[in-house]
Design a protein around this motif. Sequence first.
Motif, PDB file in Angstrom:
ATOM      1  N   ARG A 169       1.389   6.312  -6.936  1.00 34.31           N
ATOM      2  CA  ARG A 169       0.121   7.065  -7.217  1.00 34.31           C
ATOM      3  C   ARG A 169       0.396   8.800  -7.164  1.00 34.31           C
ATOM      4  O   ARG A 169       0.185   9.516  -8.239  1.00 34.31           O
ATOM      5  N   ASN A 170       1.047   9.108  -6.132  1.00 30.85           N
ATOM      6  CA  ASN A 170       1.246  10.444  -5.753  1.00 30.85           C
ATOM      7  C   ASN A 170       2.583  10.886  -6.740  1.00 30.85           C
ATOM      8  O   ASN A 170       2.790  12.219  -7.009  1.00 30.85           O
ATOM      9  N   HIS A 171       3.362   9.980  -7.159  1.00 28.14           N
ATOM     10  CA  HIS A 171       4.446  10.373  -7.966  1.00 28.14           C
ATOM     11  C   HIS A 171       4.435  10.371  -9.611  1.00 28.14           C
ATOM     12  O   HIS A 171       5.280  10.247 -10.339  1.00 28.14           O
ATOM     13  N   LYS A 172       3.086   9.612  -9.848  1.00 27.26           N
ATOM     14  CA  LYS A 172       2.445   9.371 -11.385  1.00 27.26           C
ATOM     15  C   LYS A 172       3.555   8.617 -11.978  1.00 27.26           C
ATOM     16  O   LYS A 172       4.000   9.062 -12.964  1.00 27.26           O
ATOM     17  N   TYR A 190       0.862  -1.295  -0.029  1.00 29.92           N
ATOM     18  CA  TYR A 190      -0.018   0.124  -0.002  1.00 29.92           C
ATOM     19  C   TYR A 190       0.898   1.255  -0.043  1.00 29.92           C
ATOM     20  O   TYR A 190       0.594   2.230  -0.814  1.00 29.92           O
ATOM     21  N   LYS A 246       0.781   3.981  -2.861  1.00 36.53           N
ATOM     22  CA  LYS A 246       0.414   5.447  -2.549  1.00 36.53           C
ATOM     23  C   LYS A 246       1.542   6.428  -3.231  1.00 36.53           C
ATOM     24  O   LYS A 246       1.370   7.412  -3.830  1.00 36.53           O
ATOM     25  N   TYR A 247       2.865   6.119  -3.026  1.00 41.62           N
ATOM     26  CA  TYR A 247       4.010   6.660  -3.488  1.00 41.62           C
ATOM     27  C   TYR A 247       3.872   6.763  -5.147  1.00 41.62           C
ATOM     28  O   TYR A 247       3.994   7.743  -5.515  1.00 41.62           O
TER      29      TYR A 247
END
Length: 196
Positions: free
Chosen positions: A89-92, A82, A86-87
């Motif tokens: 997703r946030n950093h595309k 997870y 999350k990392y």
Amino acid sequence: MSTSNLKTNILLLTEFKKGNKKAFRKLFELFWEPMFIRAKSIILDEDVAKDIVQEIWLNLWQKKEHGNFENFEAYIFKSVSYGCFKYLRNHKLKTAHLQAIAALELSIESNIADQHNLDQTRFIIEKSLTELPPRCQQVFRLSRMESASNEEIAQRLGISKRSVENQMSIALKSIRQNLRLAQSSLTSLVIFITLF
């Protein structure tokens, strides 16, 4: 994971939930490296992987009294997945990374289930053996755990080869019966749960 390791981990987890820093440190020492390796294999960046794992351990300490850690190993490795997701997703970052996480989650769950099944089977075998006469237990342990041949067992125990074969037959029959009982109990439980 051996039964003694499982008991040790349960004891450490119990103490950790009470706020015991030494137990927390021991859990950290046991699991930090595999968690880091998993994170690094997903993120492909050592520093970010370390940060993700450190964040998980900080959160564990903060949630120690109220966290649901019934299956601690599954919980922490799911947290790694997870945290990496999350990392990313946030950093595309690339979709390939997200697919790697999904594949790892399936692999983790499968490995944990396999380990649980193996531990359960070992427990049933040990329990079955304790129900057998001492000589029967001794013959089984020599055969299956020390890989001694029937002739070697007969010589060591001063009994006939036929007697060794009979004792093994009794032990295996008892173990099979207990394994079948455990399987049918599990099947009954699943059916019961699905009905209600």
